[in-house]
Design a protein around this motif. Structure first.
Motif, mmCIF file in Angstrom:
data_model
loop_
_atom_site.group_PDB
_atom_site.id
_atom_site.type_symbol
_atom_site.label_atom_id
_atom_site.label_comp_id
_atom_site.label_asym_id
_atom_site.label_seq_id
_atom_site.Cartn_x
_atom_site.Cartn_y
_atom_site.Cartn_z
ATOM 1 N N GLY A 100 13.307 -5.943 -17.476
ATOM 2 C CA GLY A 100 12.480 -4.778 -17.772
ATOM 3 C C GLY A 100 11.080 -5.122 -18.246
ATOM 4 N N ASN A 101 10.889 -6.346 -18.765
ATOM 5 C CA ASN A 101 9.547 -6.755 -19.184
ATOM 6 C C ASN A 101 8.577 -6.783 -18.005
ATOM 7 O OD1 ASN A 101 10.670 -7.096 -21.703
ATOM 8 N ND2 ASN A 101 9.844 -9.136 -22.022
ATOM 9 N N PHE A 102 9.101 -6.885 -16.795
ATOM 10 C CA PHE A 102 8.265 -6.896 -15.603
ATOM 11 C C PHE A 102 7.900 -5.482 -15.144
ATOM 12 C CE2 PHE A 102 10.310 -11.028 -15.398
ATOM 13 C CZ PHE A 102 9.303 -11.858 -14.975
ATOM 14 N N PHE A 103 8.596 -4.455 -15.640
ATOM 15 C CA PHE A 103 8.418 -3.091 -15.135
ATOM 16 C C PHE A 103 6.972 -2.618 -15.230
ATOM 17 C CE2 PHE A 103 13.040 -1.415 -15.751
ATOM 18 C CZ PHE A 103 13.498 -2.351 -14.844
ATOM 19 N N THR A 104 6.292 -2.901 -16.337
ATOM 20 C CA THR A 104 4.915 -2.419 -16.480
ATOM 21 C C THR A 104 3.991 -3.068 -15.456
ATOM 22 O OG1 THR A 104 4.489 -4.074 -18.202
ATOM 23 C CG2 THR A 104 5.114 -1.860 -18.939
ATOM 24 N N LEU A 105 4.293 -4.291 -15.050
ATOM 25 C CA LEU A 105 3.491 -4.957 -14.029
ATOM 26 C C LEU A 105 3.796 -4.403 -12.643
ATOM 27 C CD1 LEU A 105 4.082 -8.601 -15.278
ATOM 28 C CD2 LEU A 105 2.082 -7.172 -15.731
ATOM 29 N N LEU A 106 5.061 -4.073 -12.406
ATOM 30 C CA LEU A 106 5.485 -3.632 -11.084
ATOM 31 C C LEU A 106 5.051 -2.216 -10.744
ATOM 32 C CD1 LEU A 106 9.128 -5.026 -11.005
ATOM 33 C CD2 LEU A 106 7.074 -6.021 -9.979
ATOM 34 N N MET A 107 4.828 -1.384 -11.751
ATOM 35 C CA MET A 107 4.535 0.020 -11.464
ATOM 36 C C MET A 107 3.241 0.216 -10.682
ATOM 37 S SD MET A 107 4.104 1.251 -15.391
ATOM 38 C CE MET A 107 2.857 2.508 -15.400
ATOM 39 N N PHE A 108 2.406 -0.817 -10.605
ATOM 40 C CA PHE A 108 1.161 -0.734 -9.851
ATOM 41 C C PHE A 108 1.249 -1.469 -8.507
ATOM 42 C CE2 PHE A 108 0.009 -0.530 -14.380
ATOM 43 C CZ PHE A 108 -0.500 0.754 -14.399
ATOM 44 N N LEU A 109 2.466 -1.948 -8.173
ATOM 45 C CA LEU A 109 2.648 -2.738 -6.961
ATOM 46 C C LEU A 109 3.738 -2.124 -6.094
ATOM 47 C CD1 LEU A 109 2.586 -6.220 -8.702
ATOM 48 C CD2 LEU A 109 0.758 -5.237 -7.306
ATOM 49 N N PRO A 110 3.381 -1.199 -5.206
ATOM 50 C CA PRO A 110 4.388 -0.575 -4.346
ATOM 51 C C PRO A 110 5.132 -1.610 -3.513
ATOM 52 C CG PRO A 110 2.273 0.547 -4.139
ATOM 53 C CD PRO A 110 2.036 -0.701 -4.929
ATOM 54 N N GLY A 111 6.432 -1.389 -3.370
ATOM 55 C CA GLY A 111 7.249 -2.270 -2.557
ATOM 56 C C GLY A 111 8.611 -2.487 -3.184
ATOM 57 N N GLU A 112 9.391 -3.358 -2.562
ATOM 58 C CA GLU A 112 10.691 -3.744 -3.102
ATOM 59 C C GLU A 112 10.539 -5.081 -3.804
ATOM 60 O OE1 GLU A 112 13.993 -3.926 -0.456
ATOM 61 O OE2 GLU A 112 14.093 -1.758 -0.250
ATOM 62 N N HIS A 113 11.010 -5.133 -5.042
ATOM 63 C CA HIS A 113 10.917 -6.332 -5.857
ATOM 64 C C HIS A 113 12.338 -6.715 -6.260
ATOM 65 C CE1 HIS A 113 6.694 -5.198 -6.037
ATOM 66 N NE2 HIS A 113 7.075 -4.014 -6.511
ATOM 67 N N SER A 114 12.754 -7.912 -5.879
ATOM 68 C CA SER A 114 14.123 -8.347 -6.169
ATOM 69 C C SER A 114 14.122 -9.509 -7.145
ATOM 70 C CB SER A 114 14.832 -8.774 -4.883
ATOM 71 O OG SER A 114 14.972 -7.675 -4.019
ATOM 72 N N PHE A 115 15.047 -9.440 -8.079
ATOM 73 C CA PHE A 115 15.256 -10.488 -9.078
ATOM 74 C C PHE A 115 16.640 -11.061 -8.857
ATOM 75 C CE2 PHE A 115 12.269 -7.497 -10.750
ATOM 76 C CZ PHE A 115 11.361 -8.235 -11.466
#
Length: 119
Positions: free
Chosen positions: A83-98
């Protein structure tokens, strides 16, 4: 809610290794992940980063204004805060897999993944 991304890990025999990898359909996210490996020794989420004892991961999160602790070999529990990555991802449309792969001190291995889609 970043806490929804918390991944709880328990290894009764003790944790030997936790490898975290990331992939993304976002070209900007891929570029950011490549930059990390150039700026933080031992941090390459595209290929997989060992989390156990990795103080460069701690430094990375600190530089991002977030606190993170990493487990030591032999610890029996750890929570990796995807979840620490969520704030970074909200500006990057796409699928992000961990992807996470955990190995205990006896060599038992389990893997799992979480995919987040940002529209």
């Amino acid at each position: 809610d970043p806490s929804l991304g918390d991944t709880y890990i328990e290894a009764q025999n003790g944790i030997k290794s936790i490898t975290v990898s990331m992939s993304s359909t976002s070209p900007d996210m891929k570029a950011s992940l490549q930059d990390l490996s150039a700026n933080y020794d031992g941090v390459d989420f595209l290929s997989g980063t060992e989390i156990v004892g990795n103080q460069e991961v701690v430094r990375l999160f600190s530089d991002l204004g977030q606190s993170l602790s990493v487990p030591s070999e032999g610890d029996t529990t750890y929570t990796f805060p995807i979840g620490n990555f969520f704030t970074l991802l909200m500006f990057l449309p796409g699928e992000h897999s961990f992807g996470l792969t955990v190995t205990d001190m006896d060599g038992n291995t389990r893997s799992g993944s979480l995919t987040i889609t940002v529209e």
